[in-house]
Design an enzyme around this catalytic site. Sequence first.
Site, PDB file in Angstrom:
ATOM      1  N   HIS A  49       0.859  -1.207   0.042  1.00  0.00           N
ATOM      2  CA  HIS A  49       0.117  -0.093  -0.113  1.00  0.00           C
ATOM      3  C   HIS A  49       0.827   1.369   0.144  1.00  0.00           C
ATOM      4  CE1 HIS A  49      -3.956  -1.937   0.677  1.00  0.00           C
ATOM      5  NE2 HIS A  49      -3.167  -2.658   1.442  1.00  0.00           N
ATOM      6  N   CYS A  67      -0.427   2.066  -4.299  1.00  0.00           N
ATOM      7  CA  CYS A  67      -1.227   3.417  -4.458  1.00  0.00           C
ATOM      8  C   CYS A  67      -0.320   4.694  -4.649  1.00  0.00           C
ATOM      9  CB  CYS A  67      -2.346   3.708  -3.602  1.00  0.00           C
ATOM     10  SG  CYS A  67      -3.623   2.342  -3.525  1.00  0.00           S
TER      11      CYS A  67
END
Length: 422
Positions: free
Chosen positions: A142, A184
Amino acid sequence: MIFPTSLLVLFLITSSYHLVLGETWAILIASSYGYWNYRHQSDIFHAYQTLTRNGIKPSNIIVFAYDDIVNDPNNPFPGSVFNAPSNTTPYDVYKGIKIDYKGKDVNPSNFLNVLKGNSSAGLTRVLNSTNQDNVFIYFSDHGVSGGLMFPNSQYLWADQLIETLQYMYKKNMYKKLVFYLEACKSGSIFQNRLSDNINVYAVTATNSVQDSWGTYCPPFDYVNGSSIGTCLGDLFSVNWLLNADVEDLFVETLKTQYLVVKNATNMSQVMQFGNISIQNDIAGNFQAGPKKSMWFTRLSRETPSSGLPMNSRMAKYFFLKELAQKKPTEANKALFEAEIQTMFWFDSVFEFLNHELNIKIENQDSNLDINFECLREFVDIFGQVCRPFTEYGAQYVTNLNNFCSDNVSIPVFKAALRMICS
């Protein structure tokens, strides 16, 4: 001995494809945990299989993985991990895997020390490459604006990573280095930060503002008739791994691989940074071993499903929703409700903070001029006064960066947090 001209030309052409004096080293890291993040570990396990099958020695590969999904109670195949659905013979990417750093040892400090070759940090394995060697780094996790998330509310910030890459270059730890990043906002790690003069070429799953996407997600997550219950892989990662499995890496260039993956990754903009000229090198210089391994058996893999991919930040929500529907126990329903409340809480808190601190939210994601000292402090303060960021809530780290850019003082920031979080 005099070679005929045609044979000499043929020899020069074929030998130039993989003329590497040193060796190839690789570091693979999945820095998340939780069954809903199954895809990150399955991505790097698949990468391990691909690299070793293509001739890179296991002793030259260092693996970071929390290693909690393989025997998670929700795994219908204990002891196995899959990176793609299959109705025939599934490809167990966990088989034969060698993980060097597990659990709490998956942290930013260990990762950076491994890159620096710093064995004095008490680590069992570090990078021992030389200026004759190529290095391949693949990271699946992430991300936030300018940072990558680790377990236990730890972060690896872009300035720390870039500083480490510069250190490696100065210490002659590689000839060329290629970095593939699945996260991300992964473009924010390298954009305007990675120079083109340290022989590093980076490819990211997204630009600086986008989220990355999972693939092979429910209901396209079946292996031998059983649902895994979450996404099996990430869209960008699955695309480059499929390419590396079926193409001849001693012919294909990194540029060709980049274009193939970019075209196939239709939910985000795949980007490249650093020394772009490295893209003209063959992929085998970084994703394969010596030329003697070129006669590998190419694998035939199923292509990514046509089903809708999943935004990475929503993975836990959809996993718990699916779990509560399939096993509607009070405990499972409570977990799902708690996740909904957590998401609502983050949305509400930052709506309040933006209003209270009078921060404009238009184009807030486009700010790449990050004051990392301020941002690190604001992230820590938020975790202490309110709560640590979750994978969903981490999208709002961008807001903290904008608070820093608008010169919000620490006392004002703390006062606003206490007003709402108390």
